[in-house]
Design a protein around this motif. Structure first.
Motif, PDB file in Angstrom:
ATOM      1  N   HIS A  35       0.113  -8.249  -2.648  1.00 10.10           N
ATOM      2  CA  HIS A  35      -0.993  -8.488  -1.699  1.00 10.10           C
ATOM      3  C   HIS A  35      -2.087  -7.450  -1.902  1.00 10.10           C
ATOM      4  CE1 HIS A  35       1.409  -5.486   0.348  1.00 10.10           C
ATOM      5  NE2 HIS A  35       2.414  -6.354   0.562  1.00 10.10           N
ATOM      6  N   ASP A  36      -2.444  -6.719  -0.850  1.00 10.60           N
ATOM      7  CA  ASP A  36      -3.514  -5.720  -0.997  1.00 10.60           C
ATOM      8  C   ASP A  36      -3.129  -4.619  -1.989  1.00 10.60           C
ATOM      9  OD1 ASP A  36      -3.941  -7.199   1.419  1.00 10.60           O
ATOM     10  OD2 ASP A  36      -5.367  -5.674   2.090  1.00 10.60           O
ATOM     11  N   ASN A  37      -1.829  -4.575  -2.335  1.00 10.89           N
ATOM     12  CA  ASN A  37      -1.415  -3.565  -3.320  1.00 10.89           C
ATOM     13  C   ASN A  37      -1.655  -4.024  -4.767  1.00 10.89           C
ATOM     14  OD1 ASN A  37       0.648  -5.470  -3.510  1.00 10.89           O
ATOM     15  ND2 ASN A  37       2.151  -4.223  -2.410  1.00 10.89           N
ATOM     16  N   HIS A  65      -3.219  -7.179   4.221  1.00 15.07           N
ATOM     17  CA  HIS A  65      -2.806  -5.935   4.884  1.00 15.07           C
ATOM     18  C   HIS A  65      -3.927  -5.208   5.605  1.00 15.07           C
ATOM     19  CE1 HIS A  65       1.213  -6.446   3.588  1.00 15.07           C
ATOM     20  NE2 HIS A  65       1.565  -5.212   3.892  1.00 15.07           N
ATOM     21  N   TYR A  74     -11.225   0.306   1.430  1.00 13.97           N
ATOM     22  CA  TYR A  74     -10.503  -0.969   1.468  1.00 13.97           C
ATOM     23  C   TYR A  74     -11.331  -2.069   0.797  1.00 13.97           C
ATOM     24  CZ  TYR A  74      -6.964   0.832   4.728  1.00 13.97           C
ATOM     25  OH  TYR A  74      -5.939   1.524   5.306  1.00 13.97           O
ATOM     26  N   ALA A 120       6.139  -7.560  -3.893  1.00 14.35           N
ATOM     27  CA  ALA A 120       5.885  -6.135  -3.681  1.00 14.35           C
ATOM     28  C   ALA A 120       5.705  -5.893  -2.185  1.00 14.35           C
ATOM     29  CB  ALA A 120       4.659  -5.695  -4.454  1.00 14.35           C
ATOM     30  N   ASP A 121       6.722  -6.286  -1.439  1.00 16.89           N
ATOM     31  CA  ASP A 121       6.704  -6.130   0.007  1.00 16.89           C
ATOM     32  C   ASP A 121       8.133  -6.274   0.499  1.00 16.89           C
ATOM     33  OD1 ASP A 121       4.516  -6.425   2.477  1.00 16.89           O
ATOM     34  OD2 ASP A 121       6.510  -7.215   2.921  1.00 16.89           O
ATOM     35  N   GLY A 138       9.179  -2.838  -6.034  1.00 12.84           N
ATOM     36  CA  GLY A 138       8.061  -1.903  -5.995  1.00 12.84           C
ATOM     37  C   GLY A 138       6.916  -2.312  -6.905  1.00 12.84           C
ATOM     38  N   ARG A 139       5.859  -1.499  -6.864  1.00 11.23           N
ATOM     39  CA  ARG A 139       4.637  -1.829  -7.617  1.00 11.23           C
ATOM     40  C   ARG A 139       4.852  -1.808  -9.128  1.00 11.23           C
ATOM     41  NH1 ARG A 139      -0.027   1.570  -4.251  1.00 11.23           N
ATOM     42  NH2 ARG A 139       0.113   0.352  -2.334  1.00 11.23           N
ATOM     43  N   SER A 140       5.540  -0.782  -9.637  1.00 11.08           N
ATOM     44  CA  SER A 140       5.734  -0.684 -11.095  1.00 11.08           C
ATOM     45  C   SER A 140       6.505  -1.894 -11.604  1.00 11.08           C
ATOM     46  CB  SER A 140       6.524   0.581 -11.448  1.00 11.08           C
ATOM     47  OG  SER A 140       5.755   1.723 -11.188  1.00 11.08           O
TER      48      SER A 140
ATOM     49  N   TYR B  26      -3.344   2.068   1.139  1.00 14.29           N
ATOM     50  CA  TYR B  26      -4.369   1.409   0.314  1.00 14.29           C
ATOM     51  C   TYR B  26      -5.612   2.258   0.126  1.00 14.29           C
ATOM     52  CZ  TYR B  26      -1.107  -2.160   1.345  1.00 14.29           C
ATOM     53  OH  TYR B  26       0.073  -2.832   1.477  1.00 14.29           O
ATOM     54  N   SER B  67       8.433  -1.268   0.968  1.00  9.30           N
ATOM     55  CA  SER B  67       8.629  -1.251  -0.491  1.00  9.30           C
ATOM     56  C   SER B  67       7.667  -0.276  -1.155  1.00  9.30           C
ATOM     57  CB  SER B  67       8.405  -2.650  -1.056  1.00  9.30           C
ATOM     58  OG  SER B  67       7.056  -3.026  -0.863  1.00  9.30           O
ATOM     59  N   GLU B  69       5.903   2.163  -3.156  1.00 14.32           N
ATOM     60  CA  GLU B  69       6.377   3.031  -4.224  1.00 14.32           C
ATOM     61  C   GLU B  69       5.861   4.461  -4.044  1.00 14.32           C
ATOM     62  OE1 GLU B  69       7.111   1.322  -8.436  1.00 14.32           O
ATOM     63  OE2 GLU B  69       5.075   2.084  -8.421  1.00 14.32           O
ATOM     64  N   ILE B  91      15.315  -0.684  -2.199  1.00 12.35           N
ATOM     65  CA  ILE B  91      14.021  -0.695  -2.893  1.00 12.35           C
ATOM     66  C   ILE B  91      13.619   0.731  -3.264  1.00 12.35           C
ATOM     67  CG2 ILE B  91      11.605  -1.437  -2.845  1.00 12.35           C
ATOM     68  CD1 ILE B  91      12.346  -3.541  -0.786  1.00 12.35           C
ATOM     69  N   ASN B  95      12.468   2.202  -6.838  1.00 13.41           N
ATOM     70  CA  ASN B  95      11.164   2.851  -6.961  1.00 13.41           C
ATOM     71  C   ASN B  95      11.279   4.262  -7.526  1.00 13.41           C
ATOM     72  OD1 ASN B  95       9.702   0.672  -6.052  1.00 13.41           O
ATOM     73  ND2 ASN B  95       9.551   1.397  -3.942  1.00 13.41           N
ATOM     74  N   ASN B  98      12.048   4.167 -11.122  1.00 17.34           N
ATOM     75  CA  ASN B  98      10.860   3.665 -11.824  1.00 17.34           C
ATOM     76  C   ASN B  98       9.717   4.680 -11.863  1.00 17.34           C
ATOM     77  OD1 ASN B  98      12.137   1.305 -12.416  1.00 17.34           O
ATOM     78  ND2 ASN B  98      11.387   0.217 -10.615  1.00 17.34           N
ATOM     79  N   LEU B 153       9.248   3.635 -15.266  1.00 22.68           N
ATOM     80  CA  LEU B 153       9.305   2.273 -15.808  1.00 22.68           C
ATOM     81  C   LEU B 153       8.092   1.915 -16.675  1.00 22.68           C
ATOM     82  CD1 LEU B 153      10.878  -0.450 -15.839  1.00 22.68           C
ATOM     83  CD2 LEU B 153       9.514  -1.130 -13.860  1.00 22.68           C
ATOM     84  N   ILE B 154       6.896   2.312 -16.236  1.00 20.41           N
ATOM     85  CA  ILE B 154       5.692   1.906 -16.974  1.00 20.41           C
ATOM     86  C   ILE B 154       5.692   2.503 -18.388  1.00 20.41           C
ATOM     87  CG2 ILE B 154       3.147   1.989 -17.008  1.00 20.41           C
ATOM     88  CD1 ILE B 154       4.276  -0.041 -14.960  1.00 20.41           C
TER      89      ILE B 154
END
Lengths: 419, 167
Positions: A35-37, A65, A74, A120-121, A138-140, B26, B67, B69, B91, B95, B98, B153-154
């Motif tokens: 989403h916003d991530n 989000h 944002y 990713a949530d 997660g994001r990665s 964010y 979640s 990271e 999670i 993370n 990763n 991970l990356i």
């Protein structure tokens, strides 16, 4: 010996005949949600050194989000996501006028029984309400799936929770899941698949099943699951043209644990600060003053929830000094609630109707709390600082308890206010 | 792979919101800036005083909740070299690995370690030495060690893709 839903799904998606619990399998997911991530994930993706995502058609991105953007930062985040979506030709992008991801994906027909979805949530578990295998990552890992179309997963053991009895008046799916989390604890289902079954689940509407699966992660679960039935099929019929196969646990599947509940005498439940498993009957905390009441989020912002709240509030005014915020979970819910006159009536009762979004639940946007304030919310988390202020307190309850409490300015049991 | 560092000890259910508050999720993208907020709502002293190679020791269900990271990233960049806990949230476990941040699950060790002491962890041997004793834990599988050694991970995926392209 038969197999559980989780074992069957991970065998199917890893191309193996069968798998056993504890086994690590490599799977190719059907859907990857962010989403916003997404902007942050896109930056990680670019670090891998690849220009194009492998399967743009598997990617679904709703913005939810912090919508519309609260600040320039944002706004830049959203702009980067829109540019990435264009660049990668991602068709399943839902901008700020759509709703909360976990409501939007089923509504837009992305989720069907047997889907393997990774998001990713953490509340990605919600989609288990449709018989999907849905877990948070997660994001990665999302960036890595975009690049390789693969991820490793451990085959989880399964806990089956049978819920029998007759739902008493004033009791909702939220009360049931709060009770279960209170009993099992924040790590009571750590790494496990949790299957909800029994008469109460069969009779429960789709929205209620989503509430249960949504909060499965609050006891550590990897996935939640409800076996699809005629209700699922009917709910999905106007929303999707995807073909699907219903995958069920075998009758003789091996469960790690089977837990039986009879909820015929269940009282309304409330999660007290600052953990989701700090659950008490509402009667134990009745009288606690509240400053803000929130109805919404991916847990309880559906039409069913708004209807329940409106039944209680109709023709009445909320207490002076209480701010009642209502966030329909999606624009579809918003429009339906408007057509039914629910939003107009809630406004007359003193509610502030907000656009669909996650903002206040994680302290990212709108409805933040000040030190010393108390919020009673239909959300799924009440951690310290969750709503933007570590000196504030968050209690979690059903939409009915939030609505009735907003009338009295304090946490109130629903008994006297049932129609 | 081994590490020696000073222990910061915490309790059960340390959640991602107290590790890295949602209001920053964010708006902060620089890991060094994330580190400034590490454990902000649990222990405001931590980010100010933590030194390199610190080791967090905690109870059950470390990292439960979101979640995000950044909960792992902010700890890593604050100087945390490893986390020892009775158990980890699912999670968060993924993370942390990763992000190249090693984890040790060892209930007995947690019960015998005090805040402020210096401990040593050998990940390949699966051995943790503290003031009181030496504790054994199952060594991390090769696949996980591979991700950790590559720094997360990356970079790990980047390396694998390069190898595949070269084949």
């Amino acid at each position: 010996m038969g197999k559980t839903f989780a074992e069957k799904m991970l065998a199917l998606k890893s191309g193996k005949e069968s798998v056993v619990t504890g086994e690590i399998v490599t799977v190719s997911p059907d859907i990857v949600m962010s989403h916003d991530n997404t902007a942050a994930i896109a930056k990680k993706f670019k670090q891998i050194g690849i220009n194009k995502v492998k399967h743009p058609e598997k990617i679904v991105i709703p913005l939810d989000h912090c919508v519309p953007a609260a600040t320039e930062k944002y706004a830049v985040n959203h702009k980067e996501i829109r540019e990435f979506v264009q660049e990668q030709k991602i068709e399943n992008f839902y901008d700020i006028n759509t709703g909360v991801c976990h409501q939007v994906l089923p509504e837009k027909g992305h989720i069907v029984p047997g889907t393997l979805i990774l998001g990713a949530d953490s509340h990605t578990t919600t989609y288990g309400a449709f018989g999907a295998f849905a877990a948070g990552i997660g994001r990665s890992e999302v960036a890595s799936i975009w690049a390789t179309d693969e991820i490793w997963l451990r085959v989880p053991e399964t806990i089956k929770i049978n819920i029998e009895g007759k739902i008493p008046p004033g009791i909702y799916p939220k009360d049931i899941i709060l009770r279960i989390i209170g009993d099992l604890g924040a790590d009571g289902a750590l790494y496990k698949a949790v299957e909800f079954s029994g008469k109460v689940i069969k009779e429960m509407d789709i929205g209620g099943r989503m509430t249960l699966c949504n909060m499965a992660v609050e006891m550590g679960a990897k996935i939640g699951y409800v076996e699809p039935d005629e209700k699922t099929i009917q709910w999905l019929a106007p929303r999707t043209n995807k073909k699907y196969e219903i995958i069920k646990s075998d009758a003789d599947a091996e469960y790690e644990k089977i837990i039986d509940y009879d909820i015929s005498d269940l009282e309304p439940q409330i999660a007290c600060p600052h953990t989701v498993d700090n659950v008490k009957p509402v009667s134990k905390v009745a009288g606690t003053k509240i400053n803000q009441a929130l109805i919404g989020t991916c847990t309880n912002g559906r039409l069913e929830d708004l209807k329940v709240a409106n039944e209680i509030l109709r023709g009445k005014k909320i207490s002076n000094g209480v701010r009642l915020l209502v966030f329909p979970a999606s624009m579809e819910v918003f429009a339906q609630a408007m057509e039914l006159g629910i939003l107009q009536e809630l406004v007359k009762s003193g509610a502030v109707i907000m656009n669909p979004g996650c903002g206040p639940c994680l302290g990212a946007h709108e409805g933040a709390l000040a030190p010393g304030e108390v919020c009673l919310s239909t959300a799924n988390r009440n951690f310290k600082g969750r709503m933007g202020c570590k000196e504030a307190e968050v209690y979690l309850a059903s939409p009915a308890i939030v609505a009735v409490s907003s009338l009295y300015g304090e946490i109130t049991d629903i008994k006297g206010d049932l129609k | 792979m081994s590490i020696k560092g000073k222990v910061w000890k915490y309790g059960d259910d340390v959640n991602t919101d107290v590790i890295f508050p949602g209001k920053y999720t964010y708006t902060i993208s620089d890991p060094k800036e994330m580190a400034v907020h590490a454990l902000e709502d649990l222990d405001p002293k931590f980010a100010k005083e933590v030194k390199k190679e610190a080791i967090i020791v905690a109870g059950r269900n470390f990292g439960c909740g979101s979640s995000r990271e950044q909960a792992a990233t902010c700890l890593k960049y604050a100087g945390v070299g490893a986390i020892v806990a009775k158990s980890f949230s699912r999670i968060f476990f993924r993370n942390a690995i990763n992000q190249g941040l090693p984890l040790v699950q060892c209930k007995e060790a947690v019960e015998n370690i005090s805040s402020g002491e210096t401990i040593t962890i050998d990940f390949e041997k699966g051995e943790l030495s503290c003031k009181k004793d030496i504790f054994k834990f199952p060594p991390l599988p090769e696949s996980v060690l591979g991700i950790l050694k590559d720094g997360g991970l990356i970079p790990h995926i980047k390396k694998i893709i390069k190898i595949k392209e070269g084949e």
